[in-house]
Design an enzyme around this catalytic site. Structure first.
Site, short mmCIF file in Angstrom:
data_model
loop_
_atom_site.label_atom_id
_atom_site.label_comp_id
_atom_site.label_asym_id
_atom_site.label_seq_id
_atom_site.Cartn_x
_atom_site.Cartn_y
_atom_site.Cartn_z
N GLU A 148 -15.54 7.06 6.45
CA GLU A 148 -14.67 6.09 8.06
C GLU A 148 -14.97 7.43 9.07
OE1 GLU A 148 -11.35 5.66 6.30
OE2 GLU A 148 -10.93 7.70 5.81
N LYS B 98 -2.44 6.90 1.45
CA LYS B 98 -2.42 7.35 2.80
C LYS B 98 -1.11 8.05 2.67
CE LYS B 98 -1.87 5.14 7.41
NZ LYS B 98 -3.29 5.31 7.64
N ARG C 117 0.69 -1.33 -0.06
CA ARG C 117 0.16 -0.24 0.25
C ARG C 117 0.77 1.56 0.11
NH1 ARG C 117 -3.91 0.96 4.49
NH2 ARG C 117 -2.46 0.96 5.49
N1 PXG Z 1 -9.00 5.29 7.96
C1 PXG Z 1 -7.76 6.15 7.94
C2 PXG Z 1 -7.93 7.62 7.75
C3 PXG Z 1 -6.83 5.11 8.41
O1 PXG Z 1 -5.59 6.68 9.16
C4 PXG Z 1 -6.95 3.92 9.19
C5 PXG Z 1 -8.96 3.96 8.65
C6 PXG Z 1 -7.58 2.19 8.90
O2 PXG Z 1 -7.02 2.01 8.26
P1 PXG Z 1 -5.46 0.49 8.18
O3 PXG Z 1 -4.59 -0.06 7.10
O4 PXG Z 1 -4.39 0.51 9.49
O5 PXG Z 1 -6.64 -0.56 9.30
C7 PXG Z 1 -6.19 4.83 9.25
C8 PXG Z 1 -5.01 4.24 9.48
C9 PXG Z 1 -0.72 7.41 12.99
C10 PXG Z 1 -2.13 6.77 12.65
O6 PXG Z 1 -0.83 7.79 13.86
C11 PXG Z 1 -2.23 6.37 11.08
C12 PXG Z 1 -3.56 5.50 10.84
C13 PXG Z 1 -4.57 5.78 12.19
C14 PXG Z 1 -4.60 6.42 12.77
C15 PXG Z 1 -2.89 6.67 13.50
O7 PXG Z 1 0.45 6.29 12.92
N2 PXG Z 1 -4.36 5.52 10.01
#
Ligand code: PXG
Length: 291
Positions: free
Chosen positions: A184, A151, A52
């Site tokens: 989301e 991301k 990703r």
């Molecule tokens: N939506 C958003 C906007 C995200 O940033 C997710 C969903 C979940 O995706 P995954 O692939 O992790 O199942 C995310 C995940 C950090 C941090 O500080 C990163 C996220 C969320 C909260 C904190 O690293 N990303």
């Protein structure tokens, strides 16, 4: 012991891990990142996260100077160097050092840093009793403005929504898209259960294509719970039997109310519990070994 950070090919002390003020990641939020968890010295879904990351980089026209295999290896190296068994990896790739002015083609080369540490998104009691959500006023950007699958380092939209949730006394909030449908949460994907069926908004609604979201969809098949990606409104959340959020950092967390309105019977539901248990079983028994 101070943390060791992987920065552009070297493991350096955290005090020496520095990025230029002319880095476009800082100047323009021009870059991409990943959050990856490891459990019992095994990195969960490492190849998928790195895949990703490379897709995100490609989508923003950033050529990665490392291969996917090399990045996987550096993640493992960083975890090992910090002597951790369980934790969270934050992997960031910035466009690199350039001048003032947006032109990304004037940046020398991307910079990558990898932090291996720990993360707690929500207090433990909410994993048992569930979260209370609010609806954030800040909308998700339309896919034509910012691709939801990328991301990227542009998280101001999510940060503003998070501010609204916190100032309303909630730990997390749902974000709607321009059409008013649920996209989301600020850092998690969302699922509801209605009449034994698992539902989640499609990525096209403005959601990140979450790795945990995909794990849950896979588990649905295994558990015999029918799953569907479908447009959801606040109405569908208010009238759901159960609700939960997913994310690498959040893992799987039940939701018991939205905007002070109880969801289901106001307690984490039985189907949610099954997903939670199956998820923990998977994270505790699979992944890329760091040894
Ligand atoms: N939506 C958003 C906007 C995200 O940033 C997710 C969903 C979940 O995706 P995954 O692939 O992790 O199942 C995310 C995940 C950090 C941090 O500080 C990163 C996220 C969320 C909260 C904190 O690293 N990303």
């Amino acid at each position: 012991m101070s943390m060791k950070i992987w920065l552009d090919g070297e493991l350096v002390d955290e005090n020496e891990a520095k990025i230029s003020v002319f880095d476009h990641g800082l100047l323009y939020g021009d870059g991409v990142f990943e959050g990856i968890r490891f459990y019992k010295r095994r990195v969960f879904r490492l190849e998928e996260h790195v895949r990703r990351l490379f897709d995100s980089a490609r989508a923003i026209v950033m050529k990665m100077p490392w291969s996917e295999e090399e990045v996987c290896r550096h993640v493992v190296e960083t975890i090992r160097a910090n002597g951790l068994d369980d934790g969270y990896v934050r992997l960031v790739v910035t466009r690199g050092t350039g001048g003032l002015g947006l032109n990304p083609f004037l940046c020398e080369r991307p910079s990558m840093f990898i932090i291996a540490s720990t993360i707690t998104l929500y207090p433990k009691e909410h994993y048992e009793n569930g979260l209370a959500l609010i609806t954030c006023a800040t909308r998700r950007p339309t896919p034509g403005a910012l691709m939801p699958q990328v991301k990227s380092l542009n998280y101001l939209n999510n940060v503003m929504a998070k501010v609204e949730a916190i100032q309303a006394g909630a730990l997390e909030g749902i974000m709607l898209n321009e059409q008013g449908y649920v996209a989301e949460c600020t850092g998690d994907n969302i699922f509801v259960i209605r009449d034994g069926e698992l539902l989640t908004p499609p990525v096209a609604a403005g959601a990140l294509d979450g790795i945990t979201r995909n794990v849950i969809l896979e588990l649905g098949e295994k558990l015999g719970v029918p799953c569907r990606e479908v447009t959801l409104s606040r109405y569908d959340l208010f009238t759901a039997d159960e609700c939960f959020l997913t994310g690498t950092a959040a893992e799987v967390i039940p939701v018991v109310s939205l905007d002070q309105r109880q969801i289901g019977d106001g307690k984490p539901g039985a189907v949610t519990r099954r997903f939670l248990d199956a998820f923990h079983e998977l994270t505790g028994s699979t992944g890329t070994s760091i040894d």
